[in-house]
Scaffold this motif. Sequence first.
Motif, PDB file in Angstrom:
ATOM      1  N   GLU A   1     -56.707   0.640-104.775  1.00 37.34           N
ATOM      2  CA  GLU A   1     -57.863  -0.203-105.609  1.00 37.34           C
ATOM      3  C   GLU A   1     -58.666   0.214-104.902  1.00 37.34           C
ATOM      4  OE1 GLU A   1     -55.374  -4.296-106.641  1.00 37.34           O
ATOM      5  OE2 GLU A   1     -57.359  -4.350-105.373  1.00 37.34           O
ATOM      6  N   ASP A   2     -59.770  -0.351-103.215  1.00 43.14           N
ATOM      7  CA  ASP A   2     -60.093   0.613-103.617  1.00 43.14           C
ATOM      8  C   ASP A   2     -60.599   1.944-103.528  1.00 43.14           C
ATOM      9  OD1 ASP A   2     -60.880  -1.557-102.597  1.00 43.14           O
ATOM     10  OD2 ASP A   2     -60.058  -1.578-100.212  1.00 43.14           O
ATOM     11  N   SER A   3     -59.455   3.290-103.331  1.00 48.33           N
ATOM     12  CA  SER A   3     -59.537   4.865-103.788  1.00 48.33           C
ATOM     13  C   SER A   3     -59.784   5.127-104.978  1.00 48.33           C
ATOM     14  CB  SER A   3     -58.726   5.256-102.752  1.00 48.33           C
ATOM     15  OG  SER A   3     -57.352   4.886-103.314  1.00 48.33           O
ATOM     16  N   GLY A   4     -59.619   3.926-106.392  1.00 49.58           N
ATOM     17  CA  GLY A   4     -59.683   4.323-107.361  1.00 49.58           C
ATOM     18  C   GLY A   4     -58.130   4.771-107.833  1.00 49.58           C
ATOM     19  N   PHE A   5     -57.232   5.082-106.457  1.00 48.16           N
ATOM     20  CA  PHE A   5     -56.112   5.971-107.200  1.00 48.16           C
ATOM     21  C   PHE A   5     -55.232   4.737-108.013  1.00 48.16           C
ATOM     22  CE2 PHE A   5     -56.153   8.551-103.090  1.00 48.16           C
ATOM     23  CZ  PHE A   5     -55.740   9.450-103.724  1.00 48.16           C
ATOM     24  N   ILE A   6     -56.087   3.865-108.024  1.00 40.66           N
ATOM     25  CA  ILE A   6     -55.345   3.023-109.047  1.00 40.66           C
ATOM     26  C   ILE A   6     -55.031   3.182-110.176  1.00 40.66           C
ATOM     27  CG2 ILE A   6     -56.985   1.180-109.733  1.00 40.66           C
ATOM     28  CD1 ILE A   6     -53.274   0.119-108.694  1.00 40.66           C
ATOM     29  N   ILE A   7     -56.076   3.784-111.318  1.00 40.24           N
ATOM     30  CA  ILE A   7     -56.707   4.393-112.241  1.00 40.24           C
ATOM     31  C   ILE A   7     -54.906   4.800-112.647  1.00 40.24           C
ATOM     32  CG2 ILE A   7     -58.113   4.670-114.556  1.00 40.24           C
ATOM     33  CD1 ILE A   7     -58.698   2.425-113.232  1.00 40.24           C
ATOM     34  N   PRO A   8     -55.166   5.986-112.271  1.00 39.27           N
ATOM     35  CA  PRO A   8     -53.685   7.099-112.658  1.00 39.27           C
ATOM     36  C   PRO A   8     -52.209   6.175-112.409  1.00 39.27           C
ATOM     37  CG  PRO A   8     -54.709   8.016-111.077  1.00 39.27           C
ATOM     38  CD  PRO A   8     -55.505   6.987-111.031  1.00 39.27           C
ATOM     39  N   ILE A   9     -52.383   5.583-110.881  1.00 40.26           N
ATOM     40  CA  ILE A   9     -50.806   5.060-110.478  1.00 40.26           C
ATOM     41  C   ILE A   9     -50.805   3.471-111.956  1.00 40.26           C
ATOM     42  CG2 ILE A   9     -50.459   2.620-109.048  1.00 40.26           C
ATOM     43  CD1 ILE A   9     -51.191   4.250-106.812  1.00 40.26           C
ATOM     44  N   GLY A  10     -51.981   2.923-111.647  1.00 42.39           N
ATOM     45  CA  GLY A  10     -51.817   1.892-113.448  1.00 42.39           C
ATOM     46  C   GLY A  10     -51.042   2.412-114.716  1.00 42.39           C
ATOM     47  N   GLN A  11     -51.793   4.069-114.747  1.00 46.57           N
ATOM     48  CA  GLN A  11     -51.392   4.225-116.617  1.00 46.57           C
ATOM     49  C   GLN A  11     -49.726   4.774-116.359  1.00 46.57           C
ATOM     50  OE1 GLN A  11     -54.892   7.609-116.040  1.00 46.57           O
ATOM     51  NE2 GLN A  11     -55.810   6.198-117.597  1.00 46.57           N
ATOM     52  N   TRP A  12     -49.837   5.244-114.476  1.00 49.33           N
ATOM     53  CA  TRP A  12     -47.988   5.467-114.790  1.00 49.33           C
ATOM     54  C   TRP A  12     -47.603   4.395-115.405  1.00 49.33           C
ATOM     55  CZ3 TRP A  12     -44.770   3.676-111.733  1.00 49.33           C
ATOM     56  CH2 TRP A  12     -42.835   4.064-111.797  1.00 49.33           C
ATOM     57  N   MET A  13     -47.535   3.066-114.411  1.00 45.02           N
ATOM     58  CA  MET A  13     -47.570   2.201-114.638  1.00 45.02           C
ATOM     59  C   MET A  13     -47.116   1.029-116.140  1.00 45.02           C
ATOM     60  SD  MET A  13     -45.957  -1.039-113.490  1.00 45.02           S
ATOM     61  CE  MET A  13     -45.844  -2.525-113.345  1.00 45.02           C
ATOM     62  N   LEU A  14     -48.271   1.541-116.609  1.00 43.71           N
ATOM     63  CA  LEU A  14     -48.096   1.273-118.202  1.00 43.71           C
ATOM     64  C   LEU A  14     -46.912   2.046-118.974  1.00 43.71           C
ATOM     65  CD1 LEU A  14     -49.342  -1.252-120.200  1.00 43.71           C
ATOM     66  CD2 LEU A  14     -50.972   0.737-120.277  1.00 43.71           C
ATOM     67  N   LYS A  15     -47.204   3.118-118.136  1.00 44.04           N
ATOM     68  CA  LYS A  15     -46.304   4.158-119.489  1.00 44.04           C
ATOM     69  C   LYS A  15     -44.425   4.072-118.980  1.00 44.04           C
ATOM     70  CE  LYS A  15     -45.902   8.640-121.059  1.00 44.04           C
ATOM     71  NZ  LYS A  15     -46.315   9.809-121.156  1.00 44.04           N
ATOM     72  N   THR A  16     -44.114   3.866-118.241  1.00 42.08           N
ATOM     73  CA  THR A  16     -43.106   3.515-117.833  1.00 42.08           C
ATOM     74  C   THR A  16     -42.649   2.375-117.725  1.00 42.08           C
ATOM     75  OG1 THR A  16     -43.162   5.565-115.825  1.00 42.08           O
ATOM     76  CG2 THR A  16     -41.536   3.834-115.511  1.00 42.08           C
ATOM     77  N   ALA A  17     -43.284   1.010-117.630  1.00 42.99           N
ATOM     78  CA  ALA A  17     -42.343   0.222-118.314  1.00 42.99           C
ATOM     79  C   ALA A  17     -42.446   0.000-119.869  1.00 42.99           C
ATOM     80  CB  ALA A  17     -44.244  -1.309-117.784  1.00 42.99           C
ATOM     81  N   CYS A  18     -43.860   0.718-120.932  1.00 45.54           N
ATOM     82  CA  CYS A  18     -43.521   0.658-122.144  1.00 45.54           C
ATOM     83  C   CYS A  18     -42.195   1.634-122.180  1.00 45.54           C
ATOM     84  CB  CYS A  18     -44.205   0.655-122.670  1.00 45.54           C
ATOM     85  SG  CYS A  18     -45.917   0.086-123.049  1.00 45.54           S
ATOM     86  N   GLN A  19     -42.026   2.374-121.896  1.00 43.50           N
ATOM     87  CA  GLN A  19     -40.222   3.276-121.886  1.00 43.50           C
ATOM     88  C   GLN A  19     -39.438   3.201-121.283  1.00 43.50           C
ATOM     89  OE1 GLN A  19     -41.009   7.163-123.479  1.00 43.50           O
ATOM     90  NE2 GLN A  19     -38.901   6.827-123.528  1.00 43.50           N
ATOM     91  N   GLN A  20     -38.803   1.986-120.452  1.00 42.31           N
ATOM     92  CA  GLN A  20     -38.647   1.095-119.965  1.00 42.31           C
ATOM     93  C   GLN A  20     -37.568  -0.052-121.089  1.00 42.31           C
ATOM     94  OE1 GLN A  20     -36.355   2.094-117.044  1.00 42.31           O
ATOM     95  NE2 GLN A  20     -35.390   0.594-118.412  1.00 42.31           N
ATOM     96  N   ALA A  21     -39.003  -0.592-121.894  1.00 46.53           N
ATOM     97  CA  ALA A  21     -38.747  -1.617-122.323  1.00 46.53           C
ATOM     98  C   ALA A  21     -38.070  -1.393-124.065  1.00 46.53           C
ATOM     99  CB  ALA A  21     -39.623  -1.949-123.255  1.00 46.53           C
ATOM    100  N   LYS A  22     -38.139  -0.117-124.588  1.00 46.64           N
ATOM    101  CA  LYS A  22     -37.838   1.092-125.657  1.00 46.64           C
ATOM    102  C   LYS A  22     -36.697   1.212-125.050  1.00 46.64           C
ATOM    103  CE  LYS A  22     -38.792   2.864-129.399  1.00 46.64           C
ATOM    104  NZ  LYS A  22     -39.113   1.696-130.807  1.00 46.64           N
ATOM    105  N   ASP A  23     -36.263   1.893-123.531  1.00 45.57           N
ATOM    106  CA  ASP A  23     -35.014   2.545-123.592  1.00 45.57           C
ATOM    107  C   ASP A  23     -34.243   1.578-123.627  1.00 45.57           C
ATOM    108  OD1 ASP A  23     -35.990   4.730-123.407  1.00 45.57           O
ATOM    109  OD2 ASP A  23     -36.354   5.262-120.856  1.00 45.57           O
ATOM    110  N   TRP A  24     -34.265   0.419-123.398  1.00 42.97           N
ATOM    111  CA  TRP A  24     -33.412  -0.726-122.658  1.00 42.97           C
ATOM    112  C   TRP A  24     -32.926  -1.638-124.991  1.00 42.97           C
ATOM    113  CZ3 TRP A  24     -37.039  -3.882-119.126  1.00 42.97           C
ATOM    114  CH2 TRP A  24     -36.210  -3.855-118.313  1.00 42.97           C
TER     115      TRP A  24
END
Length: 279
Positions: free
Chosen positions: A81-104
């Motif tokens: 969060e402090d370094s700003g990396f949370i933005i790309p990490i959060g985007q990866w996280m969101l996409k991966t979670a949605c992709q996983q829901a779709k896969d299931w």
Amino acid sequence: AKEQGRNNYQFFKQEMNDKVVERLSVENGLRQALARQEFILHFQPKIHFKTGLITGAEALIRWQHPDRGLLHPQQFIKIAEDSGFIIPIGQWMLKTACQQAKDWQHEGLRPIPVSVNISAVEFRHDGLVNNIRNTLAETEIEAKYLEIELTESTLVQDAKSTMITLHALKAIGVKIAIDDFGTGYSSLSNLRQFPIDTLKIDQSFVRDMINDDDDALIVSAIIGLGNNLNFKVSAEGVETQKQLAFLQAERCEEGQGYYFNPPVDAVAFATLLGTNHAA
Ligand code: C2E
Ligand code: CA
Ligand code: CA
Ligand code: CA
């Protein structure tokens, strides 16, 4: 005494140095972790108390660190969060979670919403709403199968812009939960105006409510408030049968915790969901 003070100072300085080194090493690691695909998601089921049915999956990030093993979010999220990396990490996280829901869903499993934690830094970031909209389109997930978890402290930071973002998210159709609820609820006097679906009782109250009357009172009050305002009330950190019984007696609808299941990887979660039937 002077010598002592000097030693204390040296000790203090060493401790500071260790912290700085730790921080820098985590930052450097974060820089490369996405590219090297070192993040993974674990999922913890949310359980409907009455039926035992799985009603959702909370996605929780883990970092498979090349030298340090599996790291939990408290070891790197703050630095992200402090370094700003949370933005790309959060985007990866969101996409991966949605992709996983779709896969299931493609595996023929019963569709359930997946919940994603959004930190204050992400919530205040301009791109959030568009990113969510685009990710849903890209992964072809219906909005109702995505839930955003925002902590109570995130929501109280800037009431006006918070409300605008919440309504934008609501317009997309995603579900919204308030995480860690109860840790600052006095400031949420206008709770009914928030377009939210779920209150998640903070696990610190659930942990102590059996032995601590104050915590028991807070839990009862949150459940009563949530039920009156027509929010779903969810309990975190359910570890014992006693806690479950208390929550059910107070009319809490669902919860998650080690009593049911710890967070597990996607394959194990699919097995849980595939074998989960009404009791
Ligand atoms: P949280 O959202 O409050 O998540 C609940 C935490 O409680 C999780 O820890 C979960 O593993 C743990 N837990 C679940 N059941 C029990 C139980 O019965 N007893 C106890 N003692 N703990 C239980 P975890 O996975 O280490 O996550 C910690 C925090 O890190 C989360 O708290 C969340 O705020 C944050 N986090 C996790 N993943 C992400 C992410 O992808 N993005 C962001 N921004 N934050 C994340
Ligand atoms: Ca959460
Ligand atoms: Ca929480
Ligand atoms: Ca307490």
